[in-house]
Design a protein around this motif. Structure first.
Motif, PDB file in Angstrom:
ATOM      1  N   LEU A 247       0.834  -1.197   0.000  1.00 26.15           N
ATOM      2  CA  LEU A 247       0.000   0.000   0.000  1.00 26.15           C
ATOM      3  C   LEU A 247       0.873   1.253   0.000  1.00 26.15           C
ATOM      4  O   LEU A 247       0.620   2.206  -0.744  1.00 26.15           O
ATOM      5  CB  LEU A 247      -0.935   0.006   1.216  1.00 26.15           C
ATOM      6  N   ALA A 248       1.934   1.243   0.788  1.00 25.75           N
ATOM      7  CA  ALA A 248       2.850   2.386   0.828  1.00 25.75           C
ATOM      8  C   ALA A 248       3.524   2.596  -0.527  1.00 25.75           C
ATOM      9  O   ALA A 248       3.673   3.737  -0.982  1.00 25.75           O
ATOM     10  CB  ALA A 248       3.901   2.187   1.922  1.00 25.75           C
ATOM     11  N   VAL A 249       3.913   1.503  -1.202  1.00 27.57           N
ATOM     12  CA  VAL A 249       4.518   1.618  -2.529  1.00 27.57           C
ATOM     13  C   VAL A 249       3.542   2.295  -3.482  1.00 27.57           C
ATOM     14  O   VAL A 249       3.902   3.217  -4.224  1.00 27.57           O
ATOM     15  CB  VAL A 249       4.967   0.238  -3.065  1.00 27.57           C
ATOM     16  N   ALA A 250       2.284   1.881  -3.449  1.00 25.00           N
ATOM     17  CA  ALA A 250       1.273   2.487  -4.312  1.00 25.00           C
ATOM     18  C   ALA A 250       1.087   3.966  -3.983  1.00 25.00           C
ATOM     19  O   ALA A 250       0.969   4.807  -4.880  1.00 25.00           O
ATOM     20  CB  ALA A 250      -0.050   1.739  -4.183  1.00 25.00           C
ATOM     21  N   MET A 251       1.080   4.295  -2.688  1.00 26.23           N
ATOM     22  CA  MET A 251       0.899   5.693  -2.273  1.00 26.23           C
ATOM     23  C   MET A 251       2.074   6.547  -2.723  1.00 26.23           C
ATOM     24  O   MET A 251       1.882   7.640  -3.269  1.00 26.23           O
ATOM     25  CB  MET A 251       0.720   5.764  -0.755  1.00 26.23           C
ATOM     26  N   VAL A 252       3.289   6.056  -2.503  1.00 33.34           N
ATOM     27  CA  VAL A 252       4.467   6.839  -2.877  1.00 33.34           C
ATOM     28  C   VAL A 252       4.548   6.973  -4.394  1.00 33.34           C
ATOM     29  O   VAL A 252       4.849   8.051  -4.912  1.00 33.34           O
ATOM     30  CB  VAL A 252       5.755   6.230  -2.286  1.00 33.34           C
ATOM     31  N   SER A 253       4.237   5.892  -5.120  1.00 38.13           N
ATOM     32  CA  SER A 253       4.292   5.988  -6.587  1.00 38.13           C
ATOM     33  C   SER A 253       3.317   7.044  -7.103  1.00 38.13           C
ATOM     34  O   SER A 253       3.595   7.716  -8.083  1.00 38.13           O
ATOM     35  CB  SER A 253       4.024   4.634  -7.243  1.00 38.13           C
TER      36      SER A 253
ATOM     37  N   ALA B 115       7.823  11.559   0.811  1.00 33.56           N
ATOM     38  CA  ALA B 115       6.653  10.695   0.983  1.00 33.56           C
ATOM     39  C   ALA B 115       6.982   9.507   1.890  1.00 33.56           C
ATOM     40  O   ALA B 115       6.212   9.194   2.804  1.00 33.56           O
ATOM     41  CB  ALA B 115       6.158  10.206  -0.379  1.00 33.56           C
ATOM     42  N   TRP B 116       8.115   8.842   1.651  1.00 29.55           N
ATOM     43  CA  TRP B 116       8.503   7.728   2.529  1.00 29.55           C
ATOM     44  C   TRP B 116       8.663   8.221   3.961  1.00 29.55           C
ATOM     45  O   TRP B 116       8.222   7.568   4.910  1.00 29.55           O
ATOM     46  CB  TRP B 116       9.808   7.081   2.060  1.00 29.55           C
ATOM     47  N   GLY B 117       9.293   9.391   4.123  1.00 32.73           N
ATOM     48  CA  GLY B 117       9.492   9.954   5.460  1.00 32.73           C
ATOM     49  C   GLY B 117       8.172  10.235   6.162  1.00 32.73           C
ATOM     50  O   GLY B 117       8.027   9.971   7.361  1.00 32.73           O
ATOM     51  N   MET B 118       7.205  10.763   5.423  1.00 34.87           N
ATOM     52  CA  MET B 118       5.897  11.041   6.025  1.00 34.87           C
ATOM     53  C   MET B 118       5.216   9.757   6.483  1.00 34.87           C
ATOM     54  O   MET B 118       4.460   9.770   7.448  1.00 34.87           O
ATOM     55  CB  MET B 118       5.005  11.784   5.032  1.00 34.87           C
ATOM     56  N   LEU B 119       5.508   8.656   5.778  1.00 35.20           N
ATOM     57  CA  LEU B 119       4.939   7.361   6.163  1.00 35.20           C
ATOM     58  C   LEU B 119       5.757   6.686   7.268  1.00 35.20           C
ATOM     59  O   LEU B 119       5.362   5.633   7.776  1.00 35.20           O
ATOM     60  CB  LEU B 119       4.849   6.434   4.940  1.00 35.20           C
ATOM     61  N   GLY B 120       6.890   7.291   7.612  1.00 34.92           N
ATOM     62  CA  GLY B 120       7.747   6.729   8.648  1.00 34.92           C
ATOM     63  C   GLY B 120       8.478   5.467   8.199  1.00 34.92           C
ATOM     64  O   GLY B 120       8.802   4.611   9.020  1.00 34.92           O
ATOM     65  N   ILE B 121       8.747   5.373   6.897  1.00 34.45           N
ATOM     66  CA  ILE B 121       9.400   4.198   6.348  1.00 34.45           C
ATOM     67  C   ILE B 121      10.794   4.574   5.882  1.00 34.45           C
ATOM     68  O   ILE B 121      10.961   5.512   5.071  1.00 34.45           O
ATOM     69  CB  ILE B 121       8.578   3.582   5.208  1.00 34.45           C
ATOM     70  N   GLU B 122      11.780   3.831   6.335  1.00 37.85           N
ATOM     71  CA  GLU B 122      13.165   4.065   5.937  1.00 37.85           C
ATOM     72  C   GLU B 122      13.440   3.341   4.617  1.00 37.85           C
ATOM     73  O   GLU B 122      13.008   2.210   4.418  1.00 37.85           O
ATOM     74  CB  GLU B 122      14.099   3.516   7.019  1.00 37.85           C
ATOM     75  N   ILE B 123      14.132   4.050   3.717  1.00 35.55           N
ATOM     76  CA  ILE B 123      14.565   3.388   2.492  1.00 35.55           C
ATOM     77  C   ILE B 123      16.085   3.409   2.446  1.00 35.55           C
ATOM     78  O   ILE B 123      16.727   4.274   3.027  1.00 35.55           O
ATOM     79  CB  ILE B 123      13.966   4.056   1.219  1.00 35.55           C
ATOM     80  N   GLY B 124      16.636   2.432   1.734  1.00 33.15           N
ATOM     81  CA  GLY B 124      18.077   2.345   1.562  1.00 33.15           C
ATOM     82  C   GLY B 124      18.530   3.228   0.421  1.00 33.15           C
ATOM     83  O   GLY B 124      17.773   4.073  -0.079  1.00 33.15           O
TER      84      GLY B 124
END
Length: 177
Positions: free
Chosen positions: A138-144, A162-171
Motif C-alpha cells: 500500500l505504501a509503494v502504491a501511495m508513494v508511486s 513521501a517515505w518519510g511522512m509514512l515513517g518508512i526508511e529506504i536504503g
C-alpha cells in the motif's frame, strides 16, 4: 567456430536486450505513450526488429517491468537484504521510470498482476520483524502516486519526503544490480 544459427540466436538475444534497455530509457523520459520508433532508434535497430520481439507497446512495457522486478528480486535474495534495501531499488525505479509507475497502476492486465505478485512475494520473503507486506505494498502504491517532478532529482526528493511522512526508511536509491 560459431554456426550461423548460433550467431543468429545470439544476435536476437543481444537485440532484445538492447531494445529493453532502450525502452527503459525512452519510457522513463517520455512515458508510456513514447513512440515505438524512438525505442528502435535508441537501440540502434530497425522497427522490424523491434516488432519481431515486441508486437505492441504493452508487451514492450511488460518486458521493462519484468527486468525491474528481477532487479528487486536480486536485491532481496542477498543474504543481508533488508526492506530498506528493496525499497531503495523500488524508489529508483519509480523516479527513473514513469513507465514503471504507469504499469503498477495498470495492474488490471494479467501480466502486470503477476509481476506485482512477484514483488509482493519478494517483500513477503524478507525478515518480518519490521514490516507487514500488505502495508508495504500500500505504501509503494501511495508513494508511486506522489512521485512527480521535471527531473529524476526532483522526483527522488518527493519520494523521500513521501517515505518519510509514512515513517518508512529506504536504503540507497540505486538500480540495485
Amino acid at each position: 567456430m560459431t554456426s550461423p544459427a548460433n550467431r543468429t540466436r545470439s544476435d536476437a538475444v543481444r537485440n532484445r536486450d538492447l531494445l529493453v534497455s532502450a525502452a527503459r530509457e525512452v519510457l522513463a523520459e517520455q512515458g508510456l505513450d513514447a513512440p515505438m520508433s524512438a525505442v528502435a532508434k535508441r537501440a540502434g535497430v530497425g522497427q522490424g526488429t523491434l516488432y519481431r520481439h515486441f508486437p505492441d507497446r504493452a508487451t514492450l512495457a511488460t518486458a521493462v517491468l519484468e527486468e525491474n522486478v528481477r532487479d528487486i528480486e536480486q536485491v532481496a535474495a542477498r543474504p543481508d537484504a533488508t526492506l530498506a534495501d528493496v525499497l531503495g531499488v523500488v524508489t529508483w525505479q519509480m523516479i527513473r521510470s514513469t513507465a514503471f509507475v504507469g504499469i503498477i497502476r495498470l495492474s488490471s492486465e494479467e501480466s502486470s498482476r503477476q509481476l506485482a505478485d512477484r514483488v509482493r512475494t519478494t517483500i513477503d520473503g524478507l525478515p518480518k520483524d519490521t514490516h507487514d507486506t500488505d502495508e508495504v505494498m500500500l505504501a509503494v502504491a501511495m508513494v508511486s502516486g506522489a512521485v512527480h517532478g521535471p527531473t529524476p532529482e526532483a522526483r527522488e526528493a518527493t519520494a523521500r519526503r513521501a517515505w518519510g511522512m509514512l515513517g518508512i526508511e529506504i536504503g540507497p536509491v540505486t538500480p540495485g544490480v
